[in-house]
Design an enzyme around this catalytic site. Sequence first.
Site, PDB file in Angstrom:
ATOM      1  N   ASN A   2      19.525   5.587  10.512  1.00 21.25           N
ATOM      2  CA  ASN A   2      18.281   5.080   9.933  1.00 21.25           C
ATOM      3  C   ASN A   2      18.570   4.113   8.791  1.00 21.25           C
ATOM      4  O   ASN A   2      19.563   4.248   8.082  1.00 21.25           O
ATOM      5  CB  ASN A   2      17.413   6.234   9.442  1.00 21.25           C
ATOM      6  CG  ASN A   2      17.028   7.154  10.589  1.00 21.25           C
ATOM      7  OD1 ASN A   2      17.169   6.781  11.752  1.00 21.25           O
ATOM      8  ND2 ASN A   2      16.579   8.349  10.274  1.00 21.25           N
ATOM      9  N   HIS A  13      23.847   1.801  10.166  1.00 17.35           N
ATOM     10  CA  HIS A  13      23.117   0.580  10.561  1.00 17.35           C
ATOM     11  C   HIS A  13      22.547  -0.189   9.372  1.00 17.35           C
ATOM     12  O   HIS A  13      21.657  -1.022   9.547  1.00 17.35           O
ATOM     13  CB  HIS A  13      21.996   0.940  11.557  1.00 17.35           C
ATOM     14  CG  HIS A  13      22.514   1.421  12.882  1.00 17.35           C
ATOM     15  ND1 HIS A  13      21.733   2.080  13.812  1.00 17.35           N
ATOM     16  CD2 HIS A  13      23.748   1.334  13.439  1.00 17.35           C
ATOM     17  CE1 HIS A  13      22.469   2.380  14.876  1.00 17.35           C
ATOM     18  NE2 HIS A  13      23.691   1.944  14.673  1.00 17.35           N
ATOM     19  N   CYS A  58      22.765 -12.866   2.694  1.00 19.28           N
ATOM     20  CA  CYS A  58      22.763 -14.274   3.099  1.00 19.28           C
ATOM     21  C   CYS A  58      23.176 -14.381   4.560  1.00 19.28           C
ATOM     22  O   CYS A  58      24.187 -13.829   4.976  1.00 19.28           O
ATOM     23  CB  CYS A  58      23.727 -15.045   2.197  1.00 19.28           C
ATOM     24  SG  CYS A  58      23.902 -16.761   2.694  1.00 19.28           S
ATOM     25  N   CYS A 102      23.187 -20.419  -1.940  1.00 15.27           N
ATOM     26  CA  CYS A 102      23.512 -21.533  -1.030  1.00 15.27           C
ATOM     27  C   CYS A 102      22.299 -22.084  -0.296  1.00 15.27           C
ATOM     28  O   CYS A 102      22.424 -23.066   0.439  1.00 15.27           O
ATOM     29  CB  CYS A 102      24.589 -21.094  -0.036  1.00 15.27           C
ATOM     30  SG  CYS A 102      23.967 -19.993   1.227  1.00 15.27           S
ATOM     31  N   GLY A 114      17.142  14.097  16.076  1.00 10.64           N
ATOM     32  CA  GLY A 114      16.161  13.009  16.195  1.00 10.64           C
ATOM     33  C   GLY A 114      16.733  11.690  16.661  1.00 10.64           C
ATOM     34  O   GLY A 114      16.270  10.640  16.234  1.00 10.64           O
ATOM     35  N   THR A 115      17.706  11.766  17.539  1.00 12.62           N
ATOM     36  CA  THR A 115      18.221  10.507  18.093  1.00 12.62           C
ATOM     37  C   THR A 115      18.225  10.578  19.616  1.00 12.62           C
ATOM     38  O   THR A 115      18.540  11.629  20.198  1.00 12.62           O
ATOM     39  CB  THR A 115      19.626  10.145  17.544  1.00 12.62           C
ATOM     40  OG1 THR A 115      20.117   8.995  18.255  1.00 12.62           O
ATOM     41  CG2 THR A 115      20.624  11.279  17.669  1.00 12.62           C
ATOM     42  N   PRO A 132      12.597  17.199  20.119  1.00 11.06           N
ATOM     43  CA  PRO A 132      11.568  17.742  21.011  1.00 11.06           C
ATOM     44  C   PRO A 132      11.764  17.314  22.461  1.00 11.06           C
ATOM     45  O   PRO A 132      11.163  17.887  23.365  1.00 11.06           O
ATOM     46  CB  PRO A 132      10.251  17.179  20.454  1.00 11.06           C
ATOM     47  CG  PRO A 132      10.613  16.139  19.455  1.00 11.06           C
ATOM     48  CD  PRO A 132      12.079  16.204  19.177  1.00 11.06           C
TER      49      PRO A 132
END
Length: 251
Positions: free
Chosen positions: A105, A122, A130, A153, A190-191, A217
């Site tokens: 997450n 992630h 940048c 820049c 939960g993945t 679930p």
Amino acid sequence: MTPISIPEPVIEAVRNAQHIVVLTGAGISAESGIPTFREAQTGLWAQYRPEELATPEAFQRHPERVWKWYEWRRSLVRQAAPNPGHLALVQMERLAPRFTLITQNVDGLHQAAGNRHVLELHGNIMRSRCWREGRIVAPAPDDTHIPPRCPHCGAFLRPDVVWFGETLPPDVLAAAEQATNEADVFFSVGTSTVVYPAAALPFEARSHGAFVIEVNPATTPLTPHASAVLRGPAGQVLPALVQAVWNEARA
Ligand code: OAD
């Protein structure tokens, strides 16, 4: 609501574990109001799939659209608070002899809940970097461009997250893999277990002999390989588990 019952072999394995590793995905934040990736998007963004927005190519082609999508996701994160699932993992960090939290997450809710060491595979949606040089920078407060420009820049800024087709931060991935190989209990929470390399971690843990527990679930590709499956929302299952293993009252 039916009370969640935790099977005895799970309680035993967790209670005896020396090193507990937890991998989380979008499902743990669902009860905080942040939509998961593979559920249908709603409202303004219903016409796009995340895979059409979360790529370097999409940003190159439609920088304004992609930045606005992330602005919308940031606004959901700003309104969100950690839920009982996040809070149970804070208790676990305090109670386990050794504990490593790995997350896919980008919402920072584990840190907001109080977990001290979080490996963010992630990135984090609240940071920008940048597009050209990669350095982490904050947009100037008076910058009205969409996307804002790098103060050094002048290139576009992009969110500091990993997009499809990009590599994960190598030091974070290496730390996650090392913890996985050393875990005696590994939770996958939960993945959907479909996005690699994160999805490989529970399988690696299993092949190193860890007791792998899935909390979800729904069924995933991990389900038939897990040592135990706790069906249900993380916000109910994890507090019940902490209570069953350590006799801790709910946070
Ligand atoms: P997904 O959206 O693929 O999967 C969410 C999972 O959470 C599903 O398996 C649901 O069944 C489960 N779920 C839903 N509600 C839940 C609840 N209350 N408690 C527990 N589980 C619940 O999300 P991820 O697996 O995190 O990557 O997706 C992996 C990666 O794909 C993301 O990090 C993102 C995305 O593309 C990048 O952006 C690189």
